[in-house]
Design a protein around this motif. Sequence first.
Motif, PDB file in Angstrom:
ATOM      1  N   PRO A   1       0.797  -1.413   0.017  1.00 29.75           N
ATOM      2  CA  PRO A   1       0.091   0.128   0.002  1.00 29.75           C
ATOM      3  C   PRO A   1       0.827   1.281  -0.083  1.00 29.75           C
ATOM      4  O   PRO A   1       1.954   1.326   0.588  1.00 29.75           O
ATOM      5  CB  PRO A   1      -0.783   0.018   1.532  1.00 29.75           C
ATOM      6  CG  PRO A   1       0.067  -0.993   2.303  1.00 29.75           C
ATOM      7  CD  PRO A   1       0.896  -1.996   1.240  1.00 29.75           C
ATOM      8  N   LEU A   2       0.451   2.256  -0.757  1.00 31.53           N
ATOM      9  CA  LEU A   2       1.136   3.678  -0.405  1.00 31.53           C
ATOM     10  C   LEU A   2       1.046   4.247   0.970  1.00 31.53           C
ATOM     11  O   LEU A   2      -0.042   3.817   1.365  1.00 31.53           O
ATOM     12  CB  LEU A   2       0.425   4.418  -1.611  1.00 31.53           C
ATOM     13  CG  LEU A   2       0.685   4.170  -3.232  1.00 31.53           C
ATOM     14  CD1 LEU A   2       0.197   5.305  -4.152  1.00 31.53           C
ATOM     15  CD2 LEU A   2       2.320   3.600  -3.420  1.00 31.53           C
ATOM     16  N   PRO A   3       1.539   4.982   1.175  1.00 30.93           N
ATOM     17  CA  PRO A   3       1.519   5.822   2.430  1.00 30.93           C
ATOM     18  C   PRO A   3      -0.017   6.435   2.361  1.00 30.93           C
ATOM     19  O   PRO A   3      -0.654   6.731   1.565  1.00 30.93           O
ATOM     20  CB  PRO A   3       2.480   7.173   2.280  1.00 30.93           C
ATOM     21  CG  PRO A   3       3.428   6.503   1.336  1.00 30.93           C
ATOM     22  CD  PRO A   3       2.836   5.544   0.297  1.00 30.93           C
ATOM     23  N   GLY A   4      -0.459   6.238   3.575  1.00 28.04           N
ATOM     24  CA  GLY A   4      -1.985   6.601   4.044  1.00 28.04           C
ATOM     25  C   GLY A   4      -2.916   5.680   3.531  1.00 28.04           C
ATOM     26  O   GLY A   4      -4.155   5.786   4.051  1.00 28.04           O
ATOM     27  N   VAL A   5      -2.443   4.557   2.968  1.00 25.55           N
ATOM     28  CA  VAL A   5      -3.688   3.634   2.441  1.00 25.55           C
ATOM     29  C   VAL A   5      -3.479   2.387   3.656  1.00 25.55           C
ATOM     30  O   VAL A   5      -2.514   1.955   3.896  1.00 25.55           O
ATOM     31  CB  VAL A   5      -3.271   2.983   1.098  1.00 25.55           C
ATOM     32  CG1 VAL A   5      -4.159   1.796   0.807  1.00 25.55           C
ATOM     33  CG2 VAL A   5      -3.235   4.331   0.185  1.00 25.55           C
ATOM     34  N   ALA A   6      -4.685   2.203   4.106  1.00 25.08           N
ATOM     35  CA  ALA A   6      -4.509   0.966   5.150  1.00 25.08           C
ATOM     36  C   ALA A   6      -5.575  -0.205   4.741  1.00 25.08           C
ATOM     37  O   ALA A   6      -6.646  -0.192   4.931  1.00 25.08           O
ATOM     38  CB  ALA A   6      -5.274   1.512   6.469  1.00 25.08           C
ATOM     39  N   PRO A   7      -4.840  -1.207   4.152  1.00 18.92           N
ATOM     40  CA  PRO A   7      -5.692  -2.158   3.571  1.00 18.92           C
ATOM     41  C   PRO A   7      -6.038  -3.350   4.861  1.00 18.92           C
ATOM     42  O   PRO A   7      -5.187  -3.414   5.461  1.00 18.92           O
ATOM     43  CB  PRO A   7      -4.961  -2.854   2.310  1.00 18.92           C
ATOM     44  CG  PRO A   7      -3.559  -2.314   2.565  1.00 18.92           C
ATOM     45  CD  PRO A   7      -3.550  -1.483   3.622  1.00 18.92           C
ATOM     46  N   GLU A   8      -7.003  -4.140   4.501  1.00 21.22           N
ATOM     47  CA  GLU A   8      -7.263  -5.095   5.467  1.00 21.22           C
ATOM     48  C   GLU A   8      -7.854  -6.323   4.701  1.00 21.22           C
ATOM     49  O   GLU A   8      -8.499  -6.106   3.632  1.00 21.22           O
ATOM     50  CB  GLU A   8      -8.130  -4.611   6.400  1.00 21.22           C
ATOM     51  CG  GLU A   8      -7.867  -5.225   7.728  1.00 21.22           C
ATOM     52  CD  GLU A   8      -8.861  -4.460   8.905  1.00 21.22           C
ATOM     53  OE1 GLU A   8      -8.459  -3.655   9.863  1.00 21.22           O
ATOM     54  OE2 GLU A   8      -9.898  -4.573   8.930  1.00 21.22           O
ATOM     55  N   LEU A   9      -7.675  -7.557   5.032  1.00 21.22           N
ATOM     56  CA  LEU A   9      -8.481  -8.773   4.435  1.00 21.22           C
ATOM     57  C   LEU A   9      -9.431  -9.278   5.314  1.00 21.22           C
ATOM     58  O   LEU A   9      -9.299  -9.298   6.590  1.00 21.22           O
ATOM     59  CB  LEU A   9      -7.678  -9.872   4.054  1.00 21.22           C
ATOM     60  CG  LEU A   9      -6.484  -9.391   3.041  1.00 21.22           C
ATOM     61  CD1 LEU A   9      -5.414 -10.542   2.588  1.00 21.22           C
ATOM     62  CD2 LEU A   9      -6.912  -8.614   1.938  1.00 21.22           C
ATOM     63  N   VAL A  10     -10.823  -9.379   4.849  1.00 20.34           N
ATOM     64  CA  VAL A  10     -11.805  -9.806   5.793  1.00 20.34           C
ATOM     65  C   VAL A  10     -12.663 -11.171   5.250  1.00 20.34           C
ATOM     66  O   VAL A  10     -12.497 -11.211   3.752  1.00 20.34           O
ATOM     67  CB  VAL A  10     -12.737  -8.584   6.190  1.00 20.34           C
ATOM     68  CG1 VAL A  10     -12.164  -7.692   7.048  1.00 20.34           C
ATOM     69  CG2 VAL A  10     -13.522  -8.102   4.845  1.00 20.34           C
ATOM     70  N   ASP A  11     -13.002 -11.861   5.996  1.00 20.74           N
ATOM     71  CA  ASP A  11     -13.810 -13.073   5.388  1.00 20.74           C
ATOM     72  C   ASP A  11     -15.154 -12.696   5.186  1.00 20.74           C
ATOM     73  O   ASP A  11     -15.468 -11.401   5.487  1.00 20.74           O
ATOM     74  CB  ASP A  11     -13.685 -14.213   6.233  1.00 20.74           C
ATOM     75  CG  ASP A  11     -14.266 -14.107   7.355  1.00 20.74           C
ATOM     76  OD1 ASP A  11     -14.993 -13.183   7.947  1.00 20.74           O
ATOM     77  OD2 ASP A  11     -13.931 -15.131   8.525  1.00 20.74           O
ATOM     78  N   ALA A  12     -16.121 -13.417   4.625  1.00 20.30           N
ATOM     79  CA  ALA A  12     -17.358 -13.023   4.205  1.00 20.30           C
ATOM     80  C   ALA A  12     -18.259 -12.536   5.569  1.00 20.30           C
ATOM     81  O   ALA A  12     -19.003 -11.674   5.470  1.00 20.30           O
ATOM     82  CB  ALA A  12     -18.258 -14.282   3.498  1.00 20.30           C
ATOM     83  N   GLU A  13     -17.762 -12.958   6.576  1.00 22.44           N
ATOM     84  CA  GLU A  13     -18.647 -12.407   7.756  1.00 22.44           C
ATOM     85  C   GLU A  13     -17.702 -11.138   8.511  1.00 22.44           C
ATOM     86  O   GLU A  13     -18.550 -10.791   9.613  1.00 22.44           O
ATOM     87  CB  GLU A  13     -18.522 -13.490   8.891  1.00 22.44           C
ATOM     88  CG  GLU A  13     -19.386 -14.745   8.831  1.00 22.44           C
ATOM     89  CD  GLU A  13     -19.083 -15.690   7.857  1.00 22.44           C
ATOM     90  OE1 GLU A  13     -17.949 -16.180   7.604  1.00 22.44           O
ATOM     91  OE2 GLU A  13     -19.965 -15.973   6.891  1.00 22.44           O
ATOM     92  N   GLY A  14     -16.828 -10.660   7.941  1.00 19.28           N
ATOM     93  CA  GLY A  14     -16.325  -9.431   8.279  1.00 19.28           C
ATOM     94  C   GLY A  14     -15.097  -9.883   9.283  1.00 19.28           C
ATOM     95  O   GLY A  14     -14.411  -8.870   9.931  1.00 19.28           O
ATOM     96  N   GLN A  15     -14.545 -11.009   9.652  1.00 19.76           N
ATOM     97  CA  GLN A  15     -13.712 -11.332  10.413  1.00 19.76           C
ATOM     98  C   GLN A  15     -12.311 -10.850   9.730  1.00 19.76           C
ATOM     99  O   GLN A  15     -11.923 -11.242   8.595  1.00 19.76           O
ATOM    100  CB  GLN A  15     -13.472 -12.853  10.667  1.00 19.76           C
ATOM    101  CG  GLN A  15     -14.718 -13.350  11.597  1.00 19.76           C
ATOM    102  CD  GLN A  15     -14.361 -12.817  12.975  1.00 19.76           C
ATOM    103  OE1 GLN A  15     -13.311 -12.506  13.428  1.00 19.76           O
ATOM    104  NE2 GLN A  15     -15.539 -12.658  13.625  1.00 19.76           N
ATOM    105  N   VAL A  16     -11.629 -10.158  10.746  1.00 20.81           N
ATOM    106  CA  VAL A  16     -10.267  -9.669  10.050  1.00 20.81           C
ATOM    107  C   VAL A  16      -9.182 -10.585  10.154  1.00 20.81           C
ATOM    108  O   VAL A  16      -8.964 -11.505  10.837  1.00 20.81           O
ATOM    109  CB  VAL A  16      -9.421  -8.552  10.940  1.00 20.81           C
ATOM    110  CG1 VAL A  16      -8.262  -8.188  10.405  1.00 20.81           C
ATOM    111  CG2 VAL A  16     -10.758  -7.342  11.084  1.00 20.81           C
TER     112      VAL A  16
END
Length: 647
Positions: free
Chosen positions: A439-454
Motif C-alpha cells: 500500500p502507498l502511504p496513507g492507505v490501510a488495507p485489510e483482508l476480511v472473510d465473508a462474515e467480516g472477520q479480520v
Amino acid sequence: MPDRALYPVPPEWAGRAHVDAAGYERLYRASLEDADAFWLEQAKRLDWVKAPTVAGNWSFDEADFGIKWFEDGVLNVSVNCIDRHLATRGDETAIIWEPDSPDGEGRRFTYRELHGEVCRFANVLKAQGVAKGDRVTIYLPMIPEAAFAVLACARIGAIHSVVFGGFSPEALAGRIEDCDSKIVVTADEGCRGGRRVPLKANVDEAAKRAPSLEKVLVVRATGADVPMTGGRDVWFHDAAAGVDTDCPPEPMNAEDPLFILYTSGSTGKPKGVLHTTGGYLLWASLTHHWCFDYRPGEVWWCAADIGWVTGHSYIVYGPLANGATTLMHEGVPNWPDASRIWQIVDKYEVDTLYTSPTALRSLMKEGEAPVKATSRKSLKLLGSVGEPINPEAWRWYHDVAGDGRCPIVDTWWQTETGGVLIAPLPGATDLKPGSATKPLPGVAPELVDAEGQVLEGAADGNLVLTRSWPGQMRTVWGDHDRFFQTYFSTYKGKYFTGDGCRRDEDGYYWITGRVDDVINVSGHRMGTAEVESALVAHPKVAEAAVVGMPHEVKGQGIYAYVTLNAGVEASDDLRDELCKWVRREIGPIATPDALQFAPGLPKTRSGKIMRRILRKIAEGDVGSLGDTSTLADPAVVDDLVENRVTR
Ligand code: PRX
C-alpha cells in the motif's frame, strides 16, 4: 501456483529515486501515526489560494458518515496544472498529441500555449451560459481538446462528466440525464484504429432521450459533414472566434466538486462517482510522483482514454500538476500493426509507459518481432493498470518490451479511489510478477472473510480499507445513500473495494479480481445487471443472466444465458442479433463473448438465480458445480452443461 520470483530494486533506482526503501517505511509510518501533520505537509505540493489548516475529517460509520479533506482550503485545479508552471517551464511541452494514423500530423502544446487554449475554451463555455457548479458532459475523441475541455471546466468551477466515446447514444443519454447536464461537448467524429466513430450523430440520437440537453458544442476533428441543429448546436471554432485568451480562474473550495465519472456497479444503473477539488488533485499528483518517479523533462505516456479514470488522473491531472510532458494518443496500441505502440515510444523518446494487461496480451500474441523491430531505449519504467496482470504478461512486459531493464509498476486502484492505492515504488519495492505489492502511504488495507472477520498475516479474503485517503470519492451523484450502502454497509466502518485479494507471507498484496457482480472486460468495468437489462429489453427475450468467463486476451469475457419468450425459435441468427442489440444499447465493450440459449435458469425455490453455478459452467468447470439439490428444478443444470457454448 503463485510466482515466487523476486525482482529486487535495481541499484541505480535505489540510489536515485524520489523514495527509497527506508523512505517508504518512514512515509508509511508517518502517514498513519500522525495523519493530519503528514497530509498538511503533503498538501504543500499544491498551490493554494488559501492553504488548508485541517487535513482529513471523515467517518465511515453510519451515524456520522462523511468524507472531507482540506475543507478550509481554497485553490483552482487549472492553475495548479498550468499557470503555476508558466514562470519556470512556460515554453516546455505540456501535451504531445499523436493521431490515430501514423501518417497523420501530430500536435504539441507548451504550457504557455495550453494556458491560452484552456482559457479560450473556458470563455467559450461561459459564453454558452455555463457557470460554476453546472455539469458539462464531454463526449470527445482522444484529441487535445478533450484535455482543454476538462481543464476549462476546472478553471471556471464547472463539473465535468466525461463519457467514453465508445458508449452508445442510449448510454450517453442516461449519463446526461442523471446529472442534469445542459451542454454536451463533442466532435464531428473520432478516429480509432482506422475507423471513424460518429460522435455527433450519436449525440443527436441521445438528445432525443435527454430533455435536459440545451446546447451541443462541436469541435471539428475529422472535418466530416455533420448536420447542425439550429439554436442547439454550435461549432467550437465559431464560438471561439471572438473570445478572450485569458480567463481568470475561479477560486474553489477544496471540497467543491471537480468531476463526475460514471462507472458500473453490481446493481442498477452506472453510478456517478463524484471527486472533489483539493484531495483528488493532491492524490493524482502525489501518486504520479511516487509511483512513476517523474523527473522534469521526461516524456510520460499513459496509453488510456480520457473517458476512463486512468485518463483523468494520469493523462491530465497528475502529470500536468507535476509539470510533466504528457503524451496523448488518439488510437489503439496495435493499429495499423503490433509495432505501433513501440514506434510511438521511439518517436517521442518516451521515458515511462503506462498501459493495461489487455493491451500487453494482445501484443504478446503477435510475438517478439514487432517489439524487437524498435529500439525502446528511452524507456526507464513500465506501468500496468486496470486488471490483474498474469505473471506471463508481466514477464513479457519486463523481459521483451523493457529488455529486462525497466521496473514494472503494477498499480491497483479504482474509479472510486481517484488514484493508485497499492503499487510498488520503483526505488523502494522489490517486485513479484503479478503482485501490486504494497500500500502507498496513507492507505490501510485489510483482508476480511465473508462474515467480516479480520484475517491476519498470509491470507485470502475480501479487500477493505479502514482509513480514508485524500483521493477518495465523496458521494454518488444525486444518491448519497447509495454511496453509503454500496461501499460502507457490507463491513461496518470500512470501505469495501469489491475485490478479492491474497496477502502473502511478505505482506505483498495479490488482487484476485472482483467478488461482486462486476466483470472486468479488457480493464473496463461492466455490471452484469446492465447487460442483463439490455438483453431483456429485446422483445424476444424473457430472461437473462450474465456472468464473467476467462478470456485469454481480455482477462474476462461476457457470458450471457438467455431464455426466450414462448414460441420464439433459438438460432445462430438470433444469437448474432442479440449480441448486436447489446452493442447498440450500451456500446461495443458490452458485446457478449458467448451467448447460450437456456430453456430455464437455475434458481433457488425462492426464485434467486444461482450465479455460482452459471459462473462455473461459463468457466467450463462443470465437474464441481456443488450442491444443486436446493434448486427449484435441478434438471435445468444438465441442459446448461450439455449446451455450453464457446462463443
Ligand atoms: O478489480 C479491480 C481492477 O479494476 C477495478 C477497478 O476498475 P475501474 O474503476 O474501471 O478502474 C480501472 C483503473 C484503475 C478494481 O476493482 N483493477 C484495477 N487495477 C488493477 C485491478 N486488478 C488487479 N490489479 C490491478 N493493478
